[in-house]
Motif scaffolding. Structure first.
Motif, PDB file in Angstrom:
ATOM      1  N   UNK A 122      10.534 -34.980  34.159  1.00  0.00           N
ATOM      2  CA  UNK A 122      10.375 -36.397  34.504  1.00  0.00           C
ATOM      3  C   UNK A 122       8.947 -36.816  34.811  1.00  0.00           C
ATOM      4  N   UNK A 123       8.106 -35.884  35.240  1.00  0.00           N
ATOM      5  CA  UNK A 123       6.750 -36.242  35.648  1.00  0.00           C
ATOM      6  C   UNK A 123       5.748 -35.246  35.067  1.00  0.00           C
ATOM      7  N   UNK A 124       4.482 -35.630  34.947  1.00  0.00           N
ATOM      8  CA  UNK A 124       3.499 -34.729  34.345  1.00  0.00           C
ATOM      9  C   UNK A 124       3.249 -33.436  35.123  1.00  0.00           C
ATOM     10  N   UNK A 125       3.346 -33.469  36.465  1.00  0.00           N
ATOM     11  CA  UNK A 125       3.043 -32.273  37.249  1.00  0.00           C
ATOM     12  C   UNK A 125       3.798 -31.040  36.792  1.00  0.00           C
ATOM     13  N   UNK A 126       5.136 -31.088  36.727  1.00  0.00           N
ATOM     14  CA  UNK A 126       5.892 -29.918  36.249  1.00  0.00           C
ATOM     15  C   UNK A 126       5.547 -29.528  34.812  1.00  0.00           C
ATOM     16  N   UNK A 127       5.226 -30.502  33.970  1.00  0.00           N
ATOM     17  CA  UNK A 127       4.863 -30.199  32.587  1.00  0.00           C
ATOM     18  C   UNK A 127       3.561 -29.410  32.538  1.00  0.00           C
ATOM     19  N   UNK A 128       2.577 -29.834  33.323  1.00  0.00           N
ATOM     20  CA  UNK A 128       1.303 -29.108  33.369  1.00  0.00           C
ATOM     21  C   UNK A 128       1.506 -27.717  33.966  1.00  0.00           C
ATOM     22  N   UNK A 129       2.344 -27.625  34.988  1.00  0.00           N
ATOM     23  CA  UNK A 129       2.622 -26.333  35.609  1.00  0.00           C
ATOM     24  C   UNK A 129       3.217 -25.365  34.595  1.00  0.00           C
ATOM     25  N   UNK A 163      -8.696 -23.529  46.713  1.00  0.00           N
ATOM     26  CA  UNK A 163      -8.365 -23.504  45.292  1.00  0.00           C
ATOM     27  C   UNK A 163      -6.918 -23.921  45.059  1.00  0.00           C
ATOM     28  N   UNK A 164      -6.680 -24.627  43.977  1.00  0.00           N
ATOM     29  CA  UNK A 164      -5.334 -25.068  43.659  1.00  0.00           C
ATOM     30  C   UNK A 164      -5.200 -25.172  42.153  1.00  0.00           C
ATOM     31  N   UNK A 165      -3.970 -25.362  41.697  1.00  0.00           N
ATOM     32  CA  UNK A 165      -3.713 -25.408  40.261  1.00  0.00           C
ATOM     33  C   UNK A 165      -4.054 -26.782  39.696  1.00  0.00           C
ATOM     34  N   UNK A 166      -4.231 -26.807  38.379  1.00  0.00           N
ATOM     35  CA  UNK A 166      -4.462 -28.073  37.695  1.00  0.00           C
ATOM     36  C   UNK A 166      -3.247 -28.982  37.847  1.00  0.00           C
ATOM     37  N   UNK A 167      -2.050 -28.393  37.861  1.00  0.00           N
ATOM     38  CA  UNK A 167      -0.829 -29.198  38.012  1.00  0.00           C
ATOM     39  C   UNK A 167      -0.816 -29.936  39.339  1.00  0.00           C
ATOM     40  N   UNK A 168      -1.221 -29.260  40.411  1.00  0.00           N
ATOM     41  CA  UNK A 168      -1.276 -29.903  41.731  1.00  0.00           C
ATOM     42  C   UNK A 168      -2.284 -31.043  41.706  1.00  0.00           C
ATOM     43  N   UNK A 169      -3.444 -30.801  41.094  1.00  0.00           N
ATOM     44  CA  UNK A 169      -4.478 -31.837  41.026  1.00  0.00           C
ATOM     45  C   UNK A 169      -4.016 -33.020  40.190  1.00  0.00           C
ATOM     46  N   UNK A 170      -3.285 -32.769  39.100  1.00  0.00           N
ATOM     47  CA  UNK A 170      -2.766 -33.856  38.268  1.00  0.00           C
ATOM     48  C   UNK A 170      -1.817 -34.732  39.081  1.00  0.00           C
ATOM     49  N   UNK A 171      -0.933 -34.102  39.839  1.00  0.00           N
ATOM     50  CA  UNK A 171      -0.006 -34.867  40.678  1.00  0.00           C
ATOM     51  C   UNK A 171      -0.761 -35.710  41.695  1.00  0.00           C
ATOM     52  N   UNK A 222      -4.795 -29.219  28.410  1.00  0.00           N
ATOM     53  CA  UNK A 222      -3.964 -28.033  28.642  1.00  0.00           C
ATOM     54  C   UNK A 222      -2.607 -28.179  27.964  1.00  0.00           C
ATOM     55  N   UNK A 223      -2.025 -29.374  28.022  1.00  0.00           N
ATOM     56  CA  UNK A 223      -0.736 -29.602  27.366  1.00  0.00           C
ATOM     57  C   UNK A 223      -0.847 -29.446  25.848  1.00  0.00           C
ATOM     58  N   UNK A 224      -1.919 -29.943  25.271  1.00  0.00           N
ATOM     59  CA  UNK A 224      -2.117 -29.789  23.831  1.00  0.00           C
ATOM     60  C   UNK A 224      -2.281 -28.319  23.459  1.00  0.00           C
ATOM     61  N   UNK A 225      -3.031 -27.559  24.272  1.00  0.00           N
ATOM     62  CA  UNK A 225      -3.200 -26.129  24.010  1.00  0.00           C
ATOM     63  C   UNK A 225      -1.856 -25.412  24.083  1.00  0.00           C
ATOM     64  N   UNK A 226      -1.040 -25.768  25.069  1.00  0.00           N
ATOM     65  CA  UNK A 226       0.301 -25.194  25.185  1.00  0.00           C
ATOM     66  C   UNK A 226       1.151 -25.533  23.968  1.00  0.00           C
ATOM     67  N   UNK A 227       1.080 -26.780  23.521  1.00  0.00           N
ATOM     68  CA  UNK A 227       1.889 -27.221  22.384  1.00  0.00           C
ATOM     69  C   UNK A 227       1.500 -26.467  21.115  1.00  0.00           C
ATOM     70  N   UNK A 228       0.210 -26.190  20.935  1.00  0.00           N
ATOM     71  CA  UNK A 228      -0.238 -25.410  19.790  1.00  0.00           C
ATOM     72  C   UNK A 228       0.256 -23.972  19.914  1.00  0.00           C
ATOM     73  N   UNK A 229       0.138 -23.406  21.116  1.00  0.00           N
ATOM     74  CA  UNK A 229       0.586 -22.027  21.355  1.00  0.00           C
ATOM     75  C   UNK A 229       2.078 -21.879  21.088  1.00  0.00           C
ATOM     76  N   UNK A 230       2.851 -22.879  21.499  1.00  0.00           N
ATOM     77  CA  UNK A 230       4.307 -22.834  21.323  1.00  0.00           C
ATOM     78  C   UNK A 230       4.756 -23.345  19.954  1.00  0.00           C
ATOM     79  N   UNK A 231       3.785 -23.747  19.127  1.00  0.00           N
ATOM     80  CA  UNK A 231       4.058 -24.268  17.782  1.00  0.00           C
ATOM     81  C   UNK A 231       4.899 -25.547  17.800  1.00  0.00           C
TER      82      UNK A 231
END
Length: 281
Positions: A122-129, A163-171, A222-231
């Protein structure tokens, strides 16, 4: 006399490097838009329309160059100090709202991308995580400067330097936009000295909005890189022409100069970087 030149937001080290500095959000969004535009067309019209929406929001974020305010009352009754205050305030609001608007456009691009790639989240945070975890398992590093930008942004937004994750920062970056959208953000006003001379303030608010935008752009990357990795998507099967070359990270932790062309697949990992000046011959 009032100070009329608004100093820029703070300049963290990753923006001030002589080579491989993090691009300003406007240029970063432009490079992302260029990459998304070249994703091979989907055979499904609905999906193609969704990708076009991601591209259009990124183009808006990159096309935004200036915002103009006139905070003057113009009733003829203001004293000189009041006129100076309004002039400085107008410049401040233009700078701050430039980054606030770009933040909103970038958020729209990110949320449109999540709807394309991970509609069940539902939200970008979990997707980035999820993307970060998958890329880490594949041995891929996050985009260069993502960790430093995350730490710097969270220091502004939450006063935490941990230090924190990119997902936390996106949220948290989305939260910065939400606060302003719902009227909870304090509107910065000029400061003044004992002689009632006005000078710009609000530097923290300006930097927070600018860095929040960079965080969302890095999240998109990061999401685009994941999408390429997952085809889920295919990287553009063409080369990015570099008009004057650029510095990219090398395997030894330094940098190397790449001249003329780089494949769009490889360019995804470095498109957030300032091209820099060519090496001395």
């Amino acid at each position: 006399m009032a100070s009329t030149q608004l100093p820029g937001p703070c300049l963290p080290p990753y923006r001030a490097q002589s080579a491989m500095a993090l691009l300003d959000p406007q240029e970063h969004a432009s490079e992302l838009a260029d990459w998304v535009e070249r994703i091979p067309a989907s055979s499904e019209p609905v999906e193609r329309e969704a990708w076009d929406n991601v591209y259009a929001w990124l183009r808006l974020a990159s096309g935004l160059r200036t915002v103009t305010f006139d905070m003057a009352y113009e009733d003829g009754g203001m004293c000189a100090a009041g006129d100076d205050f309004d002039y400085v305030w107008s410049n401040m609001m233009g700078e701050w709202q430039l980054h606030q608007l770009r933040l909103g456009y970038t958020r729209a691009a990110l949320e449109a991308l999540v709807r394309v790639l991970l509609p069940d989240l539902p939200t970008p945070g979990p997707a980035i995580d999820a993307a970060e975890l998958r890329l880490a398992r594949a041995g891929q590093e996050p985009p260069l400067h993502a960790r430093e930008a995350t730490r710097h942004f969270l220091a502004h937004a939450t006063e935490s330097s941990e230090p924190s994750s990119l997902a936390v920062a996106v949220t948290q970056a989305i939260g910065v936009h939400e606060l302003a959208a719902h009227g909870f953000t304090r509107i910065p006003q000029p400061a003044h000295d004992d002689d009632m001379q006005s000078f710009p303030a609000g530097h923290d608010e300006i930097c927070t909005s600018k860095e929040a935008t960079s965080i969302l752009l890095l999240g998109i990357q990061a999401l685009l890189a994941w999408a390429v990795e997952e085809r889920h998507i295919v990287a553009p099967n063409e080369d990015k022409f570099l008009c004057e070359g650029m510095w990219v990270p090398d395997s030894a932790g330094g940098s190397q100069w790449v001249d003329q062309e780089i494949s769009y697949g490889d360019y995804l990992a470095v498109l957030q970087l300032d091209h820099g000046d060519p090496p001395d011959l």
